[in-house]
Enzyme design. Structure first.
Site, PDB file in Angstrom:
ATOM      1  N   GLY A  63      -1.142  -4.061 -24.129  1.00 18.55           N
ATOM      2  CA  GLY A  63      -0.807  -5.166 -23.138  1.00 18.55           C
ATOM      3  C   GLY A  63       0.804  -5.047 -22.973  1.00 18.55           C
ATOM      4  N   GLY A  64       1.427  -3.703 -22.973  1.00 17.39           N
ATOM      5  CA  GLY A  64       2.865  -3.796 -22.915  1.00 17.39           C
ATOM      6  C   GLY A  64       3.494  -4.002 -21.653  1.00 17.39           C
TER       7      GLY A  64
ATOM      8  N   ASN B  83     -10.933 -13.314 -22.342  1.00 12.18           N
ATOM      9  CA  ASN B  83     -10.149 -12.624 -23.296  1.00 12.18           C
ATOM     10  C   ASN B  83     -11.262 -11.934 -24.385  1.00 12.18           C
ATOM     11  OD1 ASN B  83      -7.750 -12.749 -22.110  1.00 12.18           O
ATOM     12  ND2 ASN B  83      -7.095 -14.462 -23.468  1.00 12.18           N
TER      13      ASN B  83
ATOM     14  N   HIS C 168      -3.642 -22.765 -33.179  1.00 13.77           N
ATOM     15  CA  HIS C 168      -2.431 -22.527 -32.224  1.00 13.77           C
ATOM     16  C   HIS C 168      -3.064 -23.110 -30.919  1.00 13.77           C
ATOM     17  CE1 HIS C 168       1.051 -20.607 -30.378  1.00 13.77           C
ATOM     18  NE2 HIS C 168       0.053 -19.844 -29.491  1.00 13.77           N
TER      19      HIS C 168
END
Length: 306
Positions: A8-9, A92, A172
């Site tokens: 995912g850079g 996802n 989270h």
């Protein structure tokens, strides 16, 4: 010598993290993987100029080989018309099946940091589906603790030189648990009034909504990069230190079978232990509520979809 691969850079998160990590002497190789090839090359050409002596390159899943640490930031496109990170889950999970298969094949012994949302469910998915060593998987949740510090500093009007410890555990997400009982300023415990706690909670509750109300399709890249650099520093050291992150629990805090944010003892081999702090009864109850929320998501999207 250390190789880090970021899946995912090309995204805000991945690119910001790559920029911070490229400046670390202990990291000599960074592999960036992303489907958005042109954007990835744009970041890569920029990073190569900023750090001309560093080995930074565009890779594929095959280039996961020999990675010491794999950071997963890949996700479906960010949206601003949401109220919860859970709305990213189904899309996802599909991405994570491909990613998990690739990591299991090419870098099965690497430390894995999950930074895609919802972190807790996705981190558990990797352990459950691909049988990774749970001690080598950490879900990145440190932004919650940074935001807790931000709220504390604003409410208490702390000096910029004050050192603040502000851990947040649990999901989270919306049910996160700021540990007021563990707040320290300049290494000393700090007791907040009930009014001060209410003010801090209000800031934390409204932050995610206000951020999305801006209508900008961008996630918290800079905060994540700062926190990830700190976590990576800890994971490169043989000396054990304390971090906060999502880990798969097996009875700690009376919770099992899910991944949730907790205090961790970590070093270069991964999670050494989960630290069970003495927290207040109300905090324990909120943590259990957070665990139940994550467990419901795991049951709905993972366990019941076999």
């Amino acid at each position: 010598m250390c190789k880090i691969t970021i899946i995912g850079g090309a995204g805000t998160l991945g690119a910001a993290i790559a920029f911070k990590l490229a400046g670390k002497k202990a990291i000599d190789e960074i592999c960036l993987i992303d489907q958005n090839e042109k954007l990835l090359l744009n970041h890569l050409m920029d990073l190569e100029n900023a750090y001309p002596s560093k080995t930074i390159y565009k890779g594929t899943f095959h280039d996961l080989k020999h990675s010491n640490i794999v950071i997963i930031t890949a996700a479906i496109p960010n949206r601003t018309d949401i109220s919860s990170r859970d709305e990213f889950l189904e899309g996802n999970l599909q991405l994570f099946r491909q990613i998990g298969e690739a990591v299991a094949k090419h870098a099965p012994n690497a430390l894995i940091i999950t930074a895609s949302n919802p972190v807790d469910v996705l981190n558990y998915y990797l352990v459950h589906t691909f049988q990774f060593d749970k001690k080598k998987l950490i879900g990145y949740t440190m932004n919650d603790s940074y935001r807790f510090e931000w709220a504390l500093r604003r409410v208490l009007k702390l000096h910029e030189n004050d050192k603040v410890s502000s851990p947040v555990i649990g999901e989270h997400g919306e049910t996160q648990v700021p540990l007021f009982s563990q707040v320290k300023v300049n290494y000393k415990p700090l007791l907040l009034s009930e009014d001060q706690k209410i003010q801090v909670k209000e800031k934390l509750t409204n932050w995610f909504r206000n951020f999305n109300d801006l209508g900008i399709n961008r996630t918290t890249g800079w905060t994540s990069a700062v926190g990830m650099e700190r976590l990576i520093d800890q994971l490169l050291q043989p000396k054990t230190s304390t971090a906060i992150g999502s880990a798969v629990l097996n009875g700690e805090y009376d919770v099992s079978g899910i991944s949730l944010g907790v205090p961790l003892a970590v070093n270069h081999t991964g999670i050494q232990s989960i630290l069970e702090w003495e927290i207040e009864q109300k905090e324990k109850e909120l943590f259990q509520q957070s665990a139940e929320k994550v467990k419901r998501l795991i049951n709905e999207f993972i366990m019941n979809k076999k």
